[in-house]
Design a protein around this motif. Structure first.
Motif, mmCIF file in Angstrom:
data_model
loop_
_atom_site.group_PDB
_atom_site.id
_atom_site.type_symbol
_atom_site.label_atom_id
_atom_site.label_comp_id
_atom_site.label_asym_id
_atom_site.label_seq_id
_atom_site.Cartn_x
_atom_site.Cartn_y
_atom_site.Cartn_z
ATOM 1 N N PRO A 175 0.814 -1.213 0.000
ATOM 2 C CA PRO A 175 0.000 0.000 0.000
ATOM 3 C C PRO A 175 0.852 1.270 0.000
ATOM 4 N N LYS A 176 0.288 2.355 -0.569
ATOM 5 C CA LYS A 176 1.030 3.620 -0.611
ATOM 6 C C LYS A 176 1.335 4.132 0.788
ATOM 7 N N GLN A 177 0.331 4.007 1.697
ATOM 8 C CA GLN A 177 0.555 4.545 3.052
ATOM 9 C C GLN A 177 1.681 3.821 3.770
ATOM 10 N N GLU A 178 1.857 2.542 3.454
ATOM 11 C CA GLU A 178 2.929 1.773 4.105
ATOM 12 C C GLU A 178 3.719 1.089 3.011
ATOM 13 N N ALA A 179 4.475 1.881 2.265
ATOM 14 C CA ALA A 179 5.158 1.332 1.081
ATOM 15 C C ALA A 179 6.310 0.404 1.451
ATOM 16 N N LEU A 180 6.522 0.169 2.768
ATOM 17 C CA LEU A 180 7.596 -0.734 3.186
ATOM 18 C C LEU A 180 7.035 -2.044 3.733
ATOM 19 N N VAL A 181 5.716 -2.250 3.565
ATOM 20 C CA VAL A 181 5.084 -3.471 4.089
ATOM 21 C C VAL A 181 4.363 -4.187 2.961
ATOM 22 N N LEU A 182 4.570 -5.499 2.879
ATOM 23 C CA LEU A 182 3.876 -6.321 1.885
ATOM 24 C C LEU A 182 2.726 -7.040 2.587
ATOM 25 N N LEU B 165 11.680 -3.806 5.300
ATOM 26 C CA LEU B 165 12.936 -3.141 5.648
ATOM 27 C C LEU B 165 13.963 -4.142 6.190
ATOM 28 N N GLY B 166 15.156 -4.134 5.618
ATOM 29 C CA GLY B 166 16.220 -4.989 6.139
ATOM 30 C C GLY B 166 16.292 -6.373 5.527
ATOM 31 N N TYR B 167 15.328 -6.728 4.665
ATOM 32 C CA TYR B 167 15.397 -8.045 4.012
ATOM 33 C C TYR B 167 16.440 -8.021 2.893
ATOM 34 N N THR B 168 16.976 -9.189 2.572
ATOM 35 C CA THR B 168 17.880 -9.333 1.432
ATOM 36 C C THR B 168 17.077 -9.950 0.298
ATOM 37 N N VAL B 169 17.255 -9.426 -0.913
ATOM 38 C CA VAL B 169 16.515 -9.938 -2.070
ATOM 39 C C VAL B 169 17.422 -10.836 -2.891
ATOM 40 N N ASP B 170 16.954 -12.057 -3.170
ATOM 41 C CA ASP B 170 17.705 -12.973 -4.038
ATOM 42 C C ASP B 170 16.816 -13.243 -5.254
ATOM 43 N N ASP B 171 17.185 -12.694 -6.418
ATOM 44 C CA ASP B 171 16.279 -12.816 -7.568
ATOM 45 C C ASP B 171 16.778 -13.777 -8.645
ATOM 46 N N THR B 172 17.684 -14.691 -8.259
ATOM 47 C CA THR B 172 18.106 -15.711 -9.233
ATOM 48 C C THR B 172 17.530 -17.055 -8.807
ATOM 49 N N PRO B 173 16.464 -17.498 -9.495
ATOM 50 C CA PRO B 173 15.809 -18.746 -9.088
ATOM 51 C C PRO B 173 16.742 -19.952 -9.243
ATOM 52 N N LYS B 174 16.669 -20.858 -8.300
ATOM 53 C CA LYS B 174 17.396 -22.137 -8.428
ATOM 54 C C LYS B 174 16.579 -23.022 -9.382
ATOM 55 N N SER B 175 17.179 -24.073 -9.873
ATOM 56 C CA SER B 175 16.468 -24.916 -10.846
ATOM 57 C C SER B 175 15.198 -25.540 -10.256
ATOM 58 N N ALA C 288 12.150 -0.766 -1.007
ATOM 59 C CA ALA C 288 11.556 -0.940 0.330
ATOM 60 C C ALA C 288 12.539 -1.543 1.328
ATOM 61 N N VAL C 289 13.363 -2.491 0.884
ATOM 62 C CA VAL C 289 14.294 -3.130 1.832
ATOM 63 C C VAL C 289 15.337 -2.124 2.339
ATOM 64 N N LYS C 290 15.511 -1.020 1.565
ATOM 65 C CA LYS C 290 16.442 0.030 2.003
ATOM 66 C C LYS C 290 15.699 1.181 2.694
ATOM 67 N N GLY C 291 14.377 1.010 2.853
ATOM 68 C CA GLY C 291 13.599 2.055 3.515
ATOM 69 C C GLY C 291 13.200 3.186 2.599
ATOM 70 N N GLU C 292 13.236 2.946 1.282
ATOM 71 C CA GLU C 292 12.856 3.996 0.332
ATOM 72 C C GLU C 292 11.527 3.648 -0.334
ATOM 73 N N THR C 293 10.842 4.680 -0.859
ATOM 74 C CA THR C 293 9.583 4.438 -1.569
ATOM 75 C C THR C 293 9.711 4.962 -2.996
ATOM 76 N N PRO C 294 8.990 4.325 -3.942
ATOM 77 C CA PRO C 294 9.121 4.752 -5.339
ATOM 78 C C PRO C 294 8.504 6.126 -5.574
ATOM 79 N N GLU C 295 9.105 6.883 -6.492
ATOM 80 C CA GLU C 295 8.574 8.214 -6.828
ATOM 81 C C GLU C 295 7.369 8.050 -7.757
ATOM 82 N N CYS C 296 7.570 7.233 -8.799
ATOM 83 C CA CYS C 296 6.523 7.118 -9.835
ATOM 84 C C CYS C 296 5.568 5.993 -9.471
ATOM 85 N N GLN C 297 4.886 6.175 -8.335
ATOM 86 C CA GLN C 297 4.063 5.073 -7.811
ATOM 87 C C GLN C 297 2.968 4.610 -8.767
#
Length: 210
Positions: free
Chosen positions: A124-131, A149-159, A195-204
């Motif tokens: 949500p826009k009001q809480e852009a750091l929460v899924l 906030l604080g999560y690490t993103v791993d975007d390379t899927p394993k087989s 979001a994991v860095k505590g930032e929100t997108p400009e072009c929401q």
């Protein structure tokens, strides 16, 4: 419908497959409570307990119709004196946050070694750091929330993973998600990386995904 219009105009019916729980008491629909009823005043899908009221509806020639408890009180003019309890974090309705979100769509979700399941995911826009994760787009209560906030993103899927998947990890907790296609995955990652860095997108608005 607005309270003043309840019973005067036919409501838009929420379809049965748009919810996984009663829209009033939040009781999940399962094999035992699978009977889904529609409130004839607001169109919401409710369980048998919450549909056990009847009121005269103007749009139906003032005939007695099944309505939910909330509409019953409004139509017969009795106000609930109890202060409405403040909504807990999970009590925010999906439709409410989806309509005002940075991004929302269905994603496949897996936690630990449980099987993949489909979830309606919203940031949500009001809480852009929460899924927020819901069972379906019209559910009135989230199944879970993940503060990103604080999560690490791993975007390379394993087989072994689903294609177009990505993981969020923080110490011992690991959340796996998979999008239907690469484009949708990249849209989610764009928001989540901020979001994991505590930032929100400009072009929401550009990230709305239906």
């Amino acid at each position: 419908l607005q309270n003043a219009e309840l019973g005067k105009r036919a409501p838009r019916w929420i379809r049965d497959n748009e919810v996984t729980m009663c829209m009033k008491c939040k009781e999940p629909f399962n094999a035992l409570t699978r009977r889904r009823h529609h409130c004839r005043a607001c169109g919401h899908v409710v369980c048998w307990k919450c549909s056990d009221y009847k009121a005269h509806l103007e749009y139906d020639g003032n005939k007695l119709n099944k309505v939910c408890k909330d509409c019953y009180h409004v139509i017969i003019g009795c106000t609930d004196s109890e202060e409405k309890k403040r909504k807990g974090i999970l009590e925010i309705e999906s439709a409410e946050v989806s309509g005002n979100s940075v991004i929302c769509s269905f994603l496949q979700y897996m936690e630990k070694s449980k099987p993949w399941q489909k979830a309606w995911c919203v940031i949500p826009k009001q809480e852009a750091l929460v899924l927020y994760m819901y069972g379906a787009p019209q559910d009135v209560k989230a199944l879970a929330t993940i503060p990103l906030l604080g999560y690490t993103v791993d975007d390379t899927p394993k087989s072994a993973d689903l294609p177009h998947s990505f993981k969020l990890t923080q110490s011992k907790s690991v959340h796996s998600f998979a999008a239907d296609n690469e484009e949708l995955k990249q849209k989610w990652l764009k928001v989540i990386h901020l979001a994991v860095k505590g930032e929100t997108p400009e072009c929401q608005n550009e990230l709305q995904v239906n």
